[in-house]
Design an enzyme around this catalytic site. Structure first.
Site, PDB file in Angstrom:
ATOM      1  N   TYR A   1       0.864  -1.180   0.000  1.00 32.15           N
ATOM      2  CA  TYR A   1       0.000   0.000   0.000  1.00 32.15           C
ATOM      3  C   TYR A   1       0.902   1.232   0.000  1.00 32.15           C
ATOM      4  CZ  TYR A   1      -4.054  -2.961   1.142  1.00 32.15           C
ATOM      5  OH  TYR A   1      -5.050  -3.893   1.109  1.00 32.15           O
ATOM      6  N   GLU A   2       0.415   2.321  -0.599  1.00 27.66           N
ATOM      7  CA  GLU A   2       1.306   3.460  -0.847  1.00 27.66           C
ATOM      8  C   GLU A   2       1.763   4.173   0.424  1.00 27.66           C
ATOM      9  OE1 GLU A   2      -0.987   5.747  -3.565  1.00 27.66           O
ATOM     10  OE2 GLU A   2      -2.173   6.710  -2.027  1.00 27.66           O
ATOM     11  N   SER A   3       1.155   3.841   1.559  1.00 29.94           N
ATOM     12  CA  SER A   3       1.612   4.410   2.824  1.00 29.94           C
ATOM     13  C   SER A   3       2.976   3.857   3.229  1.00 29.94           C
ATOM     14  CB  SER A   3       0.587   4.123   3.914  1.00 29.94           C
ATOM     15  OG  SER A   3       0.288   2.736   3.957  1.00 29.94           O
ATOM     16  N   GLY A   4       3.503   2.886   2.489  1.00 29.09           N
ATOM     17  CA  GLY A   4       4.848   2.382   2.765  1.00 29.09           C
ATOM     18  C   GLY A   4       4.888   0.966   3.307  1.00 29.09           C
TER      19      GLY A   4
END
Lengths: 283, 258
Positions: free
Chosen positions: B52-55
């Site tokens: 997920y793009e939150s890392g």
């Protein structure tokens, strides 16, 4: 020398009208208490930078503090749209705002370039996308070695960045854990940095590769338990999902918004945040 | 086959889950893609890497996240990196095999709009914007899209190119110097679509059970092409339905208790 202080002073001594300011946090550790203090102090004409301007920037825009918004995703995460921002963009209420829109990759790279002391960020991006046509800050640069055309955007260099973190030690060294977003970059890119923390501890007691901001990178620290609410602080309290759902209704109506802001922000204090997270504590 | 009754949302999520593989490294968009990716992980692809793009890398959430940055994603991840690292090393670095996206507006060439309805400077509706999608669309080896069909969202001409699919079709990606495949699959509540080999226009290759061509055409704003050897999507299995329903139930309980 990092100065522990109260939130009111931390904000008044580091934020000014007309500043370019970042209140960063990627869903996690969003500095709500600091933003509310800035709203109480009624700053004007701010350029607000943030990858994911959510509820806090919706509030600041609705209160008429923003001249310009620099962003890559303006939504209420998991809920929908930002209704105060929409009202400003679509209907100029309470006044019109300027928009500088990027992608996440561009924003993250721009913070990193700012922290690195570079004038711009270079990355492979925006291929075929519509934003370069509407944002004159998005340009391209040709690699001198391969000839590849790459995207370039100016570095972010905020006058001041605000972040929330789990803890500081007594010297003012700050530890962030969990989803750390772009906060380290936002602090190191800025001229000044203000941090709110859940608590101060004797020792940060962590591992060698932890995300730590040394005290000499920070201008002021204020202890505000619950200061990220309704976002969360990993290891301290959970996200208040119902508050995000509730915000969608509050922000949908100008009068309801105005009365909510008076009751919960203008007439409230930083100490009020602690009570807002008691039912969300997970330790 | 199953004795359980299923609805079109469930069919969409399950059909989308089937297209992922155990060795995929998948960049997950929130909403419909997130459910599909986790059903894949909980059924046929237990070792799939979800990002997920939150890392969060290699995350195994027990419940579906409400946002891309929920604590659940970090708690169950192999590792959590900063957002600049996520976009520079992992996405731009070419490590991601599949980007799984959804859209507010989609055209027949897989171009996506999540930015504005109407004119950019004077929008009728200001949508959230692209987030990570512009670079997900060009940096992942291929793109799968999943979303429900409606005339409002499946439009002949999108109002803004948030992320580039096949542009005007044909070799438009290559002409722009994009080396990845772009959209290769579209999974909706009614059908499975694939781009035509030459024109790159999305073509219906499989209708979900009990869905007609008319239903597909009536929820799309362009003249739909159907494959000559049109197939029927296999019904959800009992196991697939149970996994999806249990995941949704855990998610509902987790998010209403807070």
């Amino acid at each position: 020398m990092t100065i522990f202080t109260n939130l009111s002073k931390a904000v008044s001594e580091n934020l000014n009208d007309n500043d370019t300011v970042a209140f960063e946090g990627f869903t996690h550790l969003i500095p709500h208490a600091a933003a509310h203090e800035a709203i109480r102090q009624q700053f004007k004409n701010l350029t607000l930078i943030r990858m994911t301007p959510d509820v806090v920037y919706d509030q600041m825009i609705g209160m008429g503090m923003a001249k310009k918004l620099v962003f890559s995703y303006a939504g209420n995460p998991g809920v929908g749209l930002l209704r105060r921002m929409r009202d400003a963009v679509e209907n100029n209420w309470p006044h019109s705002i300027e928009i500088e829109e990027h992608s996440h990759a561009a924003m993250a790279n721009a913070y990193e370039a700012g922290a690195s002391g570079l004038p711009c960020a270079v990355f492979r991006g925006y291929l075929g996308a519509g934003l370069p046509a509407v944002n004159p800050k998005i340009k391209s640069i040709t690699c001198p070695f391969t000839g590849e055309k790459l995207a370039a955007v100016p570095a972010h260099k905020p006058d001041v960045s605000f972040i929330h973190a789990q803890k500081a030690d007594k010297k003012g060294n700050v530890l962030l854990e969990g989803i750390i977003g772009v906060q380290k970059e936002a602090v190191l890119a800025a001229k000044r940095a203000v941090v709110t923390v859940e608590e101060v501890v004797d020792s940060l007691d962590t591992h060698s590769n932890a995300c730590i901001l040394p005290h000499w990178t920070i201008s002021a620290i204020a202890i505000v338990p619950g200061g990220a609410h309704p976002s969360y602080a990993h290891g301290y309290y959970d996200r208040d999902n119902s508050a995000y759902l509730e915000w969608d209704k509050i922000a949908a109506d100008r009068d309801l918004f105005t009365s909510w802001m008076k009751e919960n922000v203008l007439d409230a204090k930083p100490e009020d945040f602690a009570a807002r997270i008691t039912h969300l504590r997970n330790i | 086959m199953t004795d359980l009754k299923f609805n079109s949302d469930e069919m969409m999520t399950i059909a989308a889950s089937r297209v992922l593989e155990n060795d995929d490294v998948c960049f997950v968009g929130i909403g419909a893609p997130s459910a599909a990716c986790n059903v894949a992980r909980l059924t046929h692809s237990p070792d799939i890497t979800l990002i997920y793009e939150s890392g969060t890398i290699g995350t195994e959430p027990n419940v579906l996240p409400l946002s891309i940055g929920d604590g659940e994603l970090c708690d169950t991840a192999l590792t959590t990196v900063s957002v600049p690292e996520m976009f520079r090393y992992w996405l731009q670095g070419g490590r991601v095999t599949v980007g799984f996206l959804s859209a507010a507006q989609l055209d027949k060439f897989g171009n996506i709009n999540t930015t504005v309805v109407g004119d950019y400077d004077h929008p009728k509706v200001r949508l959230p914007g692209g987030g990570g999608a512009p670079e997900i669309a060009s940096s992942c080896q291929e793109i799968f899209i999943t979303m429900k069909q409606s005339k409002r969202s499946f439009v002949d001409k999108i109002d803004f190119y948030t992320s580039f699919g096949h542009g005007e079709g044909g070799d438009h990606r290559q002409r722009l110097g994009i080396t990845t495949k772009g959209p290769t699959l579209l999974i909706t509540d009614l059908a499975i679509w694939k781009p035509n080999h030459e024109s790159k226009e999305f073509t219906v290759v499989s209708l979900h059970p009990n869905v007609t061509r008319e239903q597909v055409q009536n929820s799309v704003g362009w003249q739909v092409s159907f494959a000559d050897n049109l197939e029927t999507t296999p019904e959800p299995t009992t196991n697939e339905l149970n996994v999806l329903r249990e995941l949704n139930e855990r998610t509902r309980i987790a998010h209403t208790n807070k």
